[in-house]
Design an enzyme around this catalytic site. Structure first.
Site, mmCIF file in Angstrom:
data_model
loop_
_atom_site.group_PDB
_atom_site.id
_atom_site.type_symbol
_atom_site.label_atom_id
_atom_site.label_comp_id
_atom_site.label_asym_id
_atom_site.label_seq_id
_atom_site.Cartn_x
_atom_site.Cartn_y
_atom_site.Cartn_z
ATOM 1 N N ASP A 1 -8.670 -6.333 -5.044
ATOM 2 C CA ASP A 1 -8.246 -5.015 -4.564
ATOM 3 C C ASP A 1 -8.715 -3.955 -5.557
ATOM 4 O OD1 ASP A 1 -6.987 -2.743 -3.655
ATOM 5 O OD2 ASP A 1 -4.978 -3.595 -3.614
ATOM 6 N N HIS B 1 -8.067 -5.020 -0.619
ATOM 7 C CA HIS B 1 -6.761 -4.401 -0.421
ATOM 8 C C HIS B 1 -6.071 -4.916 0.834
ATOM 9 C CE1 HIS B 1 -3.637 -1.414 -0.743
ATOM 10 N NE2 HIS B 1 -3.915 -0.950 0.477
ATOM 11 N N SER C 1 0.846 -1.195 0.000
ATOM 12 C CA SER C 1 0.000 0.000 0.000
ATOM 13 C C SER C 1 0.885 1.250 0.000
ATOM 14 C CB SER C 1 -0.945 -0.033 1.205
ATOM 15 O OG SER C 1 -1.929 0.961 1.116
#
Length: 378
Positions: free
Chosen positions: A322, A355, A156
């Site tokens: 995601d 995610h 991320s």
């Protein structure tokens, strides 16, 4: 450069810090110094310093990648990947994870004290970029005597930092692992962040960011910001499987505005617990740094040109559910790396968790990272 004593701040826990004289030149043209960096290390550096791995954390993460969190008491946020017998192993690697500047777990940020005034910086702290966070990490490595990284790894926002490292310091990185990330923040992501920032700034306790003196913090606004963001970390499949339309501790709807549904109760819990461990101003600064992130923009609009000087090996990992940083974002990075002649491997993994999959149980991710760090491909 001097080590600072551990803090007894009950809100943000014990801190291992170093104070660097700086100054660090920032993307905005401003500078920051002195700079406090909070960090954790695991394992030992070998004789030729060739086993150093830097772990970069995500937006609401911290330096406690494999240590119990001093505020929540929970295990480190990436204990599934980092630890004895795991892909990033302190028996083989010297592992460093630092709290990014702008955050609130011991590194310089809006909650830290401005030496010039003796008061918290608050919104007088300079606006940062992802590149500024990386420059601060490089200064920490200089302090620790680390000239070169065997690998830099992140998911991320941590992946943004990892990907930025070889563009700023091409001679200091041997390999780079970027998980569930991107090379630029999209309009949709900026929009979600703006909703969160406006929620914080609309809280009467925000007061332009000057809320540290009396402890009346904008916890309600920060909780709403967290709730909105947390939705983007999940997938529809995962939400349906875990919550569906099931009611929370009741057999019938209340026909009111209490948390009738389990998902409502879950989001409220996430918001409240987050506001107990994070600083609202830090949330504003870090989300803004992510919004400004665009590696190609910093290199004449060419993503391939950004990696022209590096000889690092790259491993890109995405997850099929995601939608925050979808697989297409990782593929774009791989295409740019290939265009620049870089060694790049890529894999899309299947997970129902959206995610957040990079933080959860995923044996395939462990196998990919372990194999890549041992010299293989994804």
């Amino acid at each position: 450069m001097a080590s600072l004593p551990r803090s007894d701040d009950s809100r943000f826990g014990l801190r291992r810090q170093v104070r660097l004289a700086g100054p660090i030149a920032l993307s905005s043209g401003a500078s920051l110094g002195p700079v406090d960096i909070a960090y954790e290390t695991y394992g030992a550096m070998n004789a030729d310093k060739s086993n150093v791995i830097l772990i970069c954390h995500a937006l609401t993460g911290d330096q406690y990648v494999a240590s119990d969190h001093p505020v929540t008491g929970k295990p480190g946020w990436w204990w599934r990947l980092v630890g004895q017998g795991k892909p990033v192993d302190p028996a083989r690697h010297f592992i460093i994870c630092s709290n990014v500047i702008g955050s609130c777990m011991g590194s310089s940020g809006p909650a830290s004290v401005d030496p010039a005034t003796g008061e918290p910086h608050a919104m007088r702290f300079p606006v940062l970029t992802i590149a500024d966070m990386v420059r601060a990490q490089a200064a920490l490595l200089d302090h620790l005597g680390v000239e070169r990284l065997s690998a830099v790894i992140g998911g991320s926002m941590g992946g943004m930092q990892a990907l930025t490292w070889p563009t700023l310091f091409p001679d200091r990185v041997e390999s780079c692992v970027v998980i569930a990330s991107t090379a630029r923040h999209s309009a949709q992501n900026i929009a979600f962040h703006e909703v969160g920032r406006q929620a914080i700034m609309a809280d009467p306790n925000w007061r332009g960011g000057d809320y540290y003196a009396d402890g009346m913090v904008p916890s309600a606004g920060l909780a709403v910001a967290r709730m909105a963001a947390h939705i983007t970390y999940l997938s529809e499949e995962g939400l349906t499987k875990k919550f569906g339309r099931r009611l929370q501790d009741r057999s019938e709807k209340t026909f009111g505005f209490d948390a009738d549904f389990q998902i409502e109760s879950y989001l409220r819990y996430q918001g409240i617990s987050f506001s107990n461990r994070f600083d609202a101003n830090s949330y504003l600064y870090i989300t803004r740094a992510m919004d400004y992130y665009d590696i190609a923009e910093d290199h004449g609009g060419s993503l391939a040109r950004a990696f022209a000087a590096t000889r690092a090996r790259f491993c890109l990992v995405s997850f099929d559910t995601d939608w925050l940083y979808p697989t297409a974002e990782s593929r774009a990075i791989v295409h740019a790396l290939n265009a620049g002649g870089a060694q790049a491997s890529f894999v899309e993994l299947s997970s129902p968790f959206g995610h957040d999959a990079f933080l959860l149980e995923c044996p395939e991710l462990n196998r990919v990272v372990d194999g890549f760090l041992r010299g293989g491909r994804a």
